[in-house]
Scaffold this active site. Structure first.
Site, short mmCIF file in Angstrom:
data_model
loop_
_atom_site.label_atom_id
_atom_site.label_comp_id
_atom_site.label_asym_id
_atom_site.label_seq_id
_atom_site.Cartn_x
_atom_site.Cartn_y
_atom_site.Cartn_z
N LYS A 26 -4.10 -7.20 0.41
CA LYS A 26 -4.40 -6.94 1.82
C LYS A 26 -5.92 -6.80 1.90
O LYS A 26 -6.51 -6.04 1.12
CB LYS A 26 -3.70 -5.67 2.30
CG LYS A 26 -2.19 -5.79 2.37
CD LYS A 26 -1.53 -4.52 2.90
CE LYS A 26 -0.02 -4.71 3.02
NZ LYS A 26 0.69 -3.49 3.45
N SER A 46 3.47 -4.12 -1.73
CA SER A 46 4.07 -3.42 -0.59
C SER A 46 5.54 -3.12 -0.89
O SER A 46 5.86 -2.52 -1.90
CB SER A 46 3.90 -4.25 0.67
OG SER A 46 4.35 -3.53 1.79
N HIS A 47 6.46 -3.55 0.00
CA HIS A 47 7.89 -3.25 -0.17
C HIS A 47 8.63 -4.40 -0.84
O HIS A 47 9.86 -4.36 -0.95
CB HIS A 47 8.53 -2.97 1.19
CG HIS A 47 8.50 -4.16 2.09
ND1 HIS A 47 7.35 -4.54 2.74
CD2 HIS A 47 9.44 -5.07 2.42
CE1 HIS A 47 7.60 -5.64 3.44
NE2 HIS A 47 8.85 -5.99 3.26
N ARG A 100 0.12 -13.26 -1.03
CA ARG A 100 1.24 -12.61 -1.70
C ARG A 100 2.08 -13.61 -2.46
O ARG A 100 2.26 -14.74 -2.00
CB ARG A 100 2.10 -11.92 -0.64
CG ARG A 100 3.20 -11.07 -1.15
CD ARG A 100 3.93 -10.30 -0.07
NE ARG A 100 3.58 -10.55 1.31
CZ ARG A 100 4.47 -10.85 2.24
NH1 ARG A 100 5.74 -11.00 1.94
NH2 ARG A 100 4.09 -11.00 3.50
N HIS A 132 5.51 0.96 10.92
CA HIS A 132 4.04 1.03 10.97
C HIS A 132 3.70 1.86 12.21
O HIS A 132 4.01 1.46 13.34
CB HIS A 132 3.43 -0.37 11.16
CG HIS A 132 3.38 -1.22 9.94
ND1 HIS A 132 2.48 -1.01 8.92
CD2 HIS A 132 4.10 -2.31 9.57
CE1 HIS A 132 2.65 -1.93 7.98
NE2 HIS A 132 3.63 -2.73 8.35
N ASP A 145 3.98 0.86 -0.38
CA ASP A 145 2.54 1.17 -0.46
C ASP A 145 2.10 2.25 0.53
O ASP A 145 0.91 2.47 0.72
CB ASP A 145 1.69 -0.10 -0.30
CG ASP A 145 1.83 -0.77 1.05
OD1 ASP A 145 2.89 -0.63 1.70
OD2 ASP A 145 0.89 -1.46 1.49
N ASP A 155 7.62 3.37 2.49
CA ASP A 155 7.75 2.04 1.87
C ASP A 155 6.90 2.02 0.59
O ASP A 155 6.31 3.03 0.20
CB ASP A 155 7.35 0.93 2.85
CG ASP A 155 5.86 0.76 3.01
OD1 ASP A 155 5.11 1.74 2.84
OD2 ASP A 155 5.42 -0.37 3.30
N ASP A 165 2.36 2.68 3.87
CA ASP A 165 1.86 2.48 5.24
C ASP A 165 2.99 2.43 6.28
O ASP A 165 2.73 2.34 7.47
CB ASP A 165 0.94 1.26 5.36
CG ASP A 165 1.60 -0.05 4.97
OD1 ASP A 165 2.81 -0.05 4.65
OD2 ASP A 165 0.90 -1.09 4.94
N ARG A 166 4.27 2.53 5.82
CA ARG A 166 5.40 2.53 6.77
C ARG A 166 6.29 3.74 6.51
O ARG A 166 6.52 4.11 5.36
CB ARG A 166 6.21 1.23 6.66
CG ARG A 166 5.41 0.01 7.08
CD ARG A 166 6.26 -1.22 7.25
NE ARG A 166 6.91 -1.62 6.01
CZ ARG A 166 8.21 -1.70 5.85
NH1 ARG A 166 9.05 -1.41 6.82
NH2 ARG A 166 8.72 -2.09 4.69
#
Length: 449
Positions: free
Chosen positions: A110, A100-101, A12, A322, A237, A235, A239-240
């Site tokens: 990822k 992501s966030h 990242r 998550h 992407d 979030d 996933d949260r």
């Protein structure tokens, strides 16, 4: 190449500074070489709505093909859809291109080998390959496949709503969560109030991170204005998850786990349920009270997925939102699916979300507190804290030091991704909370200074 892009759970950095086209081209060949060395050839690639993502996808495909990997392109999707492809399609691994966030100038990767998400030493292995410039050679192919519709139908087949008609606020935060949540929840017959569900990589309304209270203010306001049963926020992407009850109160990850674990334990008594070290003692006690086996484990989505696989746990969760279901699902973190399970629970009862959790003992806790501490010093500080307090208190050292006091606990752990210590405290009264916090923080401060 800036070596700091190789993090604990992903690769990242800031686009144009850390992740230049040249760097991503090298990463494509390094990741491709890693796959080939581990017997993987057909690799699914998904990407999010960030401006650089389609370009990075093209660079990855080129790098993969040059190492003999075949790219299976699943399009612009939330991260859980990439995981779904890895679990259900004929592929040997996957890469999700997502920031992501993180702020809009970030992007990242990822990576899954087989059905496992890479972390730690495996990410370092890719770094070694990238720096060596020693890449496998071959000729791979590229093809596009449709996954989104299969994913949506699969979730719909796994959720069985009761008779109650629900109204829910969905806040996508202009990330990728709304892409799957809106069509799935609408197909389930939920009346939706939609906020910021169109992806926009500039995040013009608020940052897509539901662990931060200010990012949930729009959802809270919409829930109260529309008299909704709950709010569900995502979030960047997807996933949260963040959840808000009918009164606009935030249900944090550990409280959400209480709701979900109770439901699972009705059907599956004795199931193992995993929660990370920052979670409330209420959660571990509640799992036990309802006939489950609570297991405290390290924070980090890759680490938790690995522990679930090892223990056969039915459910796992983190404070960060998550939530991992192996019960009626695949064991990966998916906020759209977690939200659907919450809707399912609510649809089968006349109780409100707050009523379902009203019997939890009242505790007082801090949010996660972040204290700057140099990378080379942070783990040593945690070790000293654990050693010193263990002479008078029980100390759990699974991940950092969780110090148990008569009326609560304090946690000191080193972040895997930043030069900080993360602290959290919980107690049965404001007074005891203040006392535990002051005792631990004073010693942490002395050790840092």
């Amino acid at each position: 190449m800036n070596q700091n892009i190789f993090r604990e759970y992903d690769i990242r950095g800031i686009v144009g500074r850390d992740l230049t086209d040249e760097t991503v081209a090298v990463l494509g060949r390094a990741i491709g070489t890693f796959f080939r060395q581990n017997g993987a050839q057909r690799i699914a690639i998904g990407y999010d709505a960030r401006e650089s993502s389609p370009r990075f996808r093209d660079l990855l495909v080129k790098g993969f093909n040059a190492t003999g990997c075949d790219a299976v392109l699943i399009g612009k999707v939330p991260t859980p859809v990439l995981y779904y492809a890895v679990f259900t399609k004929q592929v040997d691994g996957g890469v999700m291109i997502t920031g992501s966030h993180n702020p809009s100038d970030y992007n990242g990767f990822k990576i899954c080998l087989g059905k496992s998400t890479l972390f730690g030493s495996q990410i370092q292995e890719i770094k070694k390959i990238a720096l060596s410039g020693n890449f496998t050679k071959g000729e791979g192919s590229a093809e596009e496949i449709e996954v989104l519709a299969d994913y949506e139908n699969d979730i719909l087949s796994k959720i069985n709503l009761g008779k109650r008609q629900l109204k829910a606020v969905v806040d996508g935060g202009n990330g990728m969560g709304g892409v799957t949540a809106v069509p799935i929840y609408e197909a389930l017959g939920i009346k939706l109030v939609k906020l910021f569900t169109e992806p926009d990589s500039n995040f013009p309304n608020h940052h897509p991170d539901p662990t931060v209270t200010e990012n949930l203010q729009d959802a809270i306001q919409a829930v109260t204005e529309n008299n909704a049963d709950l709010g569900i926020a995502f979030d960047g992407d997807g996933d949260r998850i963040g959840v808000v009850d009918e009164n606009g109160r935030i249900i944090w990850g550990d409280e959400l786990m209480v709701l979900l674990s109770r439901e699972i334990l009705k059907e599956n008594r004795g199931a193992t349920i995993i929660a990370e070290v920052k979670c409330s003692q209420n959660l571990f006690d509640d799992i036990e009270k309802h006939g489950g086996k609570p297991l405290m484990w390290k924070a980090g989505h890759s680490l938790i997925k690995a522990k679930m696989k090892e223990t056969g746990a039915a459910l796992a969760g983190e404070m960060s939102g998550h939530i991992f279901f192996a019960d009626r699902f695949y064991g990966f973190d998916d906020a759209t699916y977690a939200g659907a399970r919450v809707l399912e629970i609510l649809s089968k009862t006349d109780k409100t979300l707050s009523e379902l959790l009203s019997d939890l003992p009242k505790t007082f806790s801090t949010p996660e507190l972040r204290v700057d501490c140099a990378d080379e010093k942070k783990f040593a500080v945690v070790r000293r804290i654990a050693d010193e307090f263990s002479s008078s208190n029980e100390v759990i050292t699974i991940d950092g030091a969780r110090i148990l006091f008569e009326n609560g606990w304090g946690l000191v752990r080193a972040s895997n991704t930043q030069a900080i210590l993360v602290l959290r405290f919980e107690a049965d009264s404001e007074e005891n909370l203040r006392e535990i916090q002051e005792t631990v923080q004073a010693r942490v401060k002395q050790l840092i200074d």
